[in-house]
Design a protein around this motif. Structure first.
Motif, PDB file in Angstrom:
ATOM      1  N   THR A  39       0.834  -1.195   0.000  1.00  0.00           N
ATOM      2  CA  THR A  39       0.000   0.000   0.000  1.00  0.00           C
ATOM      3  C   THR A  39       0.869   1.246   0.000  1.00  0.00           C
ATOM      4  O   THR A  39       2.044   1.197   0.347  1.00  0.00           O
ATOM      5  N   ARG A  43      -1.929   6.954   2.425  1.00  0.00           N
ATOM      6  CA  ARG A  43      -3.353   6.601   2.332  1.00  0.00           C
ATOM      7  C   ARG A  43      -4.145   7.339   3.406  1.00  0.00           C
ATOM      8  O   ARG A  43      -3.730   7.401   4.561  1.00  0.00           O
ATOM      9  N   SER A  44      -5.275   7.874   3.009  1.00  0.00           N
ATOM     10  CA  SER A  44      -6.138   8.598   3.942  1.00  0.00           C
ATOM     11  C   SER A  44      -7.199   7.661   4.507  1.00  0.00           C
ATOM     12  O   SER A  44      -7.727   6.809   3.795  1.00  0.00           O
ATOM     13  N   THR A  45      -7.495   7.849   5.762  1.00  0.00           N
ATOM     14  CA  THR A  45      -8.577   7.110   6.387  1.00  0.00           C
ATOM     15  C   THR A  45      -9.895   7.747   5.951  1.00  0.00           C
ATOM     16  O   THR A  45     -10.032   8.975   5.999  1.00  0.00           O
ATOM     17  N   PRO A  46     -10.861   6.940   5.495  1.00  0.00           N
ATOM     18  CA  PRO A  46     -12.155   7.522   5.115  1.00  0.00           C
ATOM     19  C   PRO A  46     -12.771   8.313   6.268  1.00  0.00           C
ATOM     20  O   PRO A  46     -12.550   7.988   7.445  1.00  0.00           O
ATOM     21  N   SER A  49     -17.557   5.506   8.370  1.00  0.00           N
ATOM     22  CA  SER A  49     -17.382   4.056   8.363  1.00  0.00           C
ATOM     23  C   SER A  49     -17.568   3.453   6.978  1.00  0.00           C
ATOM     24  O   SER A  49     -17.082   2.367   6.703  1.00  0.00           O
ATOM     25  N   PRO A  51     -16.677   4.322   3.101  1.00  0.00           N
ATOM     26  CA  PRO A  51     -15.961   5.266   2.242  1.00  0.00           C
ATOM     27  C   PRO A  51     -16.836   5.799   1.109  1.00  0.00           C
ATOM     28  O   PRO A  51     -17.698   5.085   0.582  1.00  0.00           O
ATOM     29  N   GLU A  55     -13.157   8.202  -2.025  1.00  0.00           N
ATOM     30  CA  GLU A  55     -12.274   7.558  -1.062  1.00  0.00           C
ATOM     31  C   GLU A  55     -11.965   6.122  -1.474  1.00  0.00           C
ATOM     32  O   GLU A  55     -10.822   5.662  -1.360  1.00  0.00           O
ATOM     33  N   LYS A  56     -12.964   5.411  -1.986  1.00  0.00           N
ATOM     34  CA  LYS A  56     -12.748   4.040  -2.466  1.00  0.00           C
ATOM     35  C   LYS A  56     -11.745   4.017  -3.612  1.00  0.00           C
ATOM     36  O   LYS A  56     -10.850   3.171  -3.646  1.00  0.00           O
ATOM     37  N   LEU A  59      -8.226   4.596  -2.293  1.00  0.00           N
ATOM     38  CA  LEU A  59      -7.722   3.402  -1.614  1.00  0.00           C
ATOM     39  C   LEU A  59      -7.342   2.325  -2.629  1.00  0.00           C
ATOM     40  O   LEU A  59      -6.285   1.702  -2.516  1.00  0.00           O
TER      41      LEU A  59
END
Length: 131
Positions: A39, A43-46, A49, A51, A55-56, A59
């Motif tokens: 990875t 990478r950003s955290t959505p 809960s 995405p 965001e998908k 990722l």
């Protein structure tokens, strides 16, 4: 543990770093299975809960993961992909070339067309033995 991932242009030998300067991930090779999960380092955290579509996509574009049995022929490894983040790889044979130097393993593709700029390129992943 992965230490770098870059693309090298076959004609100009210029390199493009993929997944940032410090990608995250591991490679596990047993006597029967080849497993890779890599990875990006940014990478950003959505936000929630579930995405969003954007965001998908972000990722997905910062991930490589596949698994399958393999065959070795000298420094050439052929992985028969059983499951992958890229559905079009499932059932395919992915050919790579290995180079081991101490605790560092390099895995290089044969030349192929880069999906971003259409240039003939090779991709190189390097790993250092995890302790």
């Amino acid at each position: 543990k992965v230490s770098s991932f870059y693309r090298e242009d076959v004609n100009t030998h210029t390199r493009r770093i993929y997944f940032g300067a410090h990608p995250n991930g591991y490679l596990l090779i047993t006597d029967k299975w080849f497993t890779a999960c890599i990875t990006g380092d940014n990478r950003s955290t959505p936000a929630g809960s579930t995405p969003t579509n954007a965001e998908k996509l972000a990722l997905y574009n910062s991930l490589i993961a596949y698994i399958g049995p393999y065959a070795l022929d000298g420094n050439k490894i052929t992985i028969h992909v059983m499951a992958s983040w890229n559905q079009s790889w499932n059932g395919s044979n992915q050919i790579r070339f290995l180079a081991l130097d101490g605790n560092q393993l390099s895995i290089k593709t044969a030349p192929l067309v880069d999906w971003l700029d259409g240039r003939l390129s090779t991709y190189v992943l390097t790993f250092k033995r995890a302790q």
